[in-house]
Write a protein that holds these residues in place. Structure first.
Motif, PDB file in Angstrom:
ATOM      1  N   ALA A 278       0.803  -1.372   0.071  1.00 27.79           N
ATOM      2  CA  ALA A 278      -0.014   0.234  -0.149  1.00 27.79           C
ATOM      3  C   ALA A 278       1.002   1.162  -0.134  1.00 27.79           C
ATOM      4  CB  ALA A 278      -1.039   0.125   1.266  1.00 27.79           C
ATOM      5  N   ILE A 279       1.778   1.183   0.824  1.00 26.79           N
ATOM      6  CA  ILE A 279       2.813   2.413   0.844  1.00 26.79           C
ATOM      7  C   ILE A 279       3.582   2.553  -0.475  1.00 26.79           C
ATOM      8  CG2 ILE A 279       4.926   3.264   1.809  1.00 26.79           C
ATOM      9  CD1 ILE A 279       4.132   1.943   4.671  1.00 26.79           C
ATOM     10  N   THR A 280       3.901   1.527  -0.963  1.00 26.86           N
ATOM     11  CA  THR A 280       4.556   1.765  -2.308  1.00 26.86           C
ATOM     12  C   THR A 280       3.676   2.116  -3.422  1.00 26.86           C
ATOM     13  OG1 THR A 280       5.939  -0.388  -1.707  1.00 26.86           O
ATOM     14  CG2 THR A 280       5.825   0.291  -4.101  1.00 26.86           C
ATOM     15  N   ILE A 281       2.586   1.754  -3.390  1.00 29.05           N
ATOM     16  CA  ILE A 281       1.560   1.934  -4.500  1.00 29.05           C
ATOM     17  C   ILE A 281       1.399   3.553  -4.074  1.00 29.05           C
ATOM     18  CG2 ILE A 281      -0.918   2.055  -5.263  1.00 29.05           C
ATOM     19  CD1 ILE A 281      -0.467  -1.114  -4.648  1.00 29.05           C
ATOM     20  N   GLY A 282       1.199   3.946  -3.066  1.00 32.40           N
ATOM     21  CA  GLY A 282       0.808   5.416  -2.723  1.00 32.40           C
ATOM     22  C   GLY A 282       2.040   6.306  -3.047  1.00 32.40           C
ATOM     23  N   MET A 283       3.307   5.932  -2.852  1.00 31.59           N
ATOM     24  CA  MET A 283       4.305   6.513  -3.254  1.00 31.59           C
ATOM     25  C   MET A 283       4.519   6.908  -4.665  1.00 31.59           C
ATOM     26  SD  MET A 283       7.280   5.109  -0.541  1.00 31.59           S
ATOM     27  CE  MET A 283       8.575   6.432  -1.255  1.00 31.59           C
TER      28      MET A 283
ATOM     29  N   GLY B 157       9.422   0.722  -1.247  1.00 33.92           N
ATOM     30  CA  GLY B 157       8.783   1.673  -2.000  1.00 33.92           C
ATOM     31  C   GLY B 157       9.605   2.777  -2.624  1.00 33.92           C
TER      32      GLY B 157
ATOM     33  N   ILE C 280       1.795   6.594  -6.717  1.00 38.45           N
ATOM     34  CA  ILE C 280       0.656   7.557  -7.188  1.00 38.45           C
ATOM     35  C   ILE C 280       1.170   8.957  -7.088  1.00 38.45           C
ATOM     36  CG2 ILE C 280      -1.725   8.282  -6.796  1.00 38.45           C
ATOM     37  CD1 ILE C 280      -2.326   5.324  -6.102  1.00 38.45           C
ATOM     38  N   ILE C 281       1.746   9.229  -6.064  1.00 41.17           N
ATOM     39  CA  ILE C 281       2.046  10.730  -5.743  1.00 41.17           C
ATOM     40  C   ILE C 281       3.052  11.068  -6.881  1.00 41.17           C
ATOM     41  CG2 ILE C 281       3.453  12.321  -4.136  1.00 41.17           C
ATOM     42  CD1 ILE C 281       2.317  10.566  -1.980  1.00 41.17           C
TER      43      ILE C 281
END
Length: 529
Positions: free
Chosen positions: A4-9, A343, A11-12
């Motif tokens: 989730a953290i990797t995907i969030g980074m 991430g 996306i940003i």
């Protein structure tokens, strides 16, 4: 949680990248803006654009894995060569003269430089074809490295997922390059460069600490046997200094003749910016390239080819009989890094690769449009020229993606053939053409034919695995003749030798034209005084 953290980074990061594309699109009104950023790009942006175009997933995943495995910590010399020869000296020798002459000639691409420097449309057409064809395998190698890293981060192993990742990366690259051109890539490169510097430092430190610190890691590396010898992978020059030199030459000297690299000198704002840029790009290369190859030097502590050796990731052997070098760094990272840093690494390699991809597709599309298509059209307005360039960006990416679908084509092989052909053809004519009035068209043609010819012959004999016995015999020499890396290095050196040699045996026919071309330096000197 880590996923989730990797995907969030990601996306940003992608949101920022797209935002820059939209912002710069509003400031891109002409072909000059789209291809060169209006020739008004400062030292920091240009230096980071140079460095991020230089280093991508090809270096971090492919080259660091293969040469770290082969040469141990002595692979770090490749990074030193990249910094001194590939960055510092390239800026000092080529930077000022490239900017002055290309601006005076009105050249926006390398083929256009060849045409106007030697007053030859045929040279421009040949150069444009070489650029388009041989930038494709390099682009494919970047996609290959990216997809492998994503497989590691998200534990994706299926063939379909591998292809989807490559296609998504191509779409993202296309969007922001099509929107903002060179200005978008330069600003994005600066942000991507900062991510790369922080990420590489963090990854190297964590990897060494995972093995108990520098002293213990180096000692453990020395215990591994290579050709029945120990203490070679931890030595200063490693187990094979001669072939290591071939890698240094290919990856360092190559930048002097690559269109996507010297293009940065076309666009820089001033001579003062060149001086600052030389220092910045050198330091950047030391950290990023030096760190990447040093990291790769420890991959044998984390990876193995022996299923009986526990505690290490088992690296498979490909159908061509070679170890899967491209899987080594992802395996190392998966073992050495805490989950939270995965991430950062994904964003790091994504940053490095997207910047290289943007530079490659912009170079290729602008070359085809400016040098081949528009000159053969009755009417080609700037608006139409930019539309054609944007369409060709998509075409170039599609072809590269199709090549990248072949997982047996290793990253280092694809890059070596690309750099060998391009720099082998262009290095000598481009560099000598900036300094000497005596370089002849015949010398330029000789370099073009030699660089491309040597690459194609080597590819036919050794690249497709059609002649295994010949490949085995060629590999047995002290300098591995079957290696595409050594073939590329030889092509570059031949270009430097053949251009002055052929020029000495032939004559410049249009001396008045050449005098006029070189007048740009005299005019510049007078203004400086």
């Amino acid at each position: 949680m880590t996923t989730a953290i990797t995907i969030g980074m990601i996306i940003i990061y992608v949101a920022i990248m797209m935002g820059i594309g939209v912002y710069t699109a509003k400031q891109t009104h002409s072909v000059n803006d789209f291809v060169l950023g209006g020739r008004n790009v400062g030292s920091w942006l240009t230096a980071f654009a140079y460095g991020t175009s230089y280093f991508s997933a090809v270096v971090f995943i492919g080259y660091a894995g293969q040469f770290g495995w082969t040469y141990g910590i002595s692979a770090a010399w490749i990074g030193v060569g990249n910094a001194i020869l590939g960055s510092l000296l390239a800026w000092i020798v080529l930077g000022r003269r490239t900017r002055i002459m290309t601006q005076s000639l009105g050249a926006k691409t390398m083929p256009e430089y060849f045409e106007r420097r030697w007053n030859s449309k045929a040279l421009k057409i040949a150069a444009a074809i070489i650029v388009f064809i041989f930038l494709i395998p390099y682009t494919a190698s970047v996609y290959n490295g990216l997809s492998r890293l994503f497989n590691m981060a998200f534990q994706i192993e299926s063939e379909g997922a591998y292809k989807i990742i490559i296609v998504v990366m191509a779409l993202l690259t296309a969007i922001y390059v099509i929107l903002g051109g060179y200005a978008a890539t330069a600003i994005n490169d600066f942000i991507q460069g900062i991510v790369m510097l922080i990420g590489i430092a963090a990854v190297v430190i964590c990897t060494i600490q995972n093995q108990g610190g520098w002293t213990e890691a180096v000692a453990s590396l020395g215990e591994i046997e290579v050709n029945s010898k120990i203490n070679t992978l931890n030595s200063v020059f490693g187990p094979d200094p001669l072939n290591l030199l071939g890698v240094v030459i290919l990856t360092s000297l190559g930048t002097w003749g690559l269109p996507q690299m010297v293009h940065k000198f076309y666009a820089i704002k001033s001579e003062n910016a060149i001086k600052k840029g030389a220092v910045i790009s050198t330091l950047f290369a030391l950290v990023v390239a030096g760190g990447s190859y040093l990291l790769g030097g420890f991959d044998r502590l984390f990876c193995t080819l022996d299923s009986n050796e526990s505690g290490k990731a088992l690296i498979s052997t490909l159908s061509n009989g070679k170890p899967e070098y491209d899987a080594m760094i992802p395996s190392l990272l998966n073992t050495a890094l805490p989950d939270l840093l995965i991430g950062l690494v994904v964003v790091l390699v994504l940053s490095a690769s997207m910047s290289t991809l943007s530079s490659l597709v912009l170079t290729s599309s602008s070359t085809l449009t400016i040098d081949l298509i528009c000159p053969n059209m009755k009417k080609c307005s700037e608006k139409k020229e930019m539309i054609i360039m944007r369409i060709l960006i998509a075409v170039f990416l599609i072809v590269s993606v199709l090549i990248a679908f072949n997982k047996n084509a290793s990253i280092s092989t694809l890059m070596s053939y690309s750099w060998g052909a391009l720099a082998g053809a262009f290095l000598g004519p481009f560099m000598y053409g900036l300094f000497s009035k005596k370089v002849t068209k015949s010398a330029v043609w000789t370099s073009f034919i030699t660089g491309v010819g040597l690459t194609l012959v080597h590819m036919f004999l050794f690249g497709f695995g059609w002649f295994p016995e010949l490949s085995k015999a060629a590999a047995s020499f002290p300098l591995n003749l079957a290696s595409p890396i050594n073939a590329g290095a030889v092509a570059m050196i031949l270009s430097l030798i053949l251009v002055p040699l052929v020029s000495a045996c032939t004559k410049v026919k249009d001396t008045a034209y050449v005098e006029e071309v070189f007048q740009c330096y005299a005019v510049k000197s007078e203004k400086a005084e």
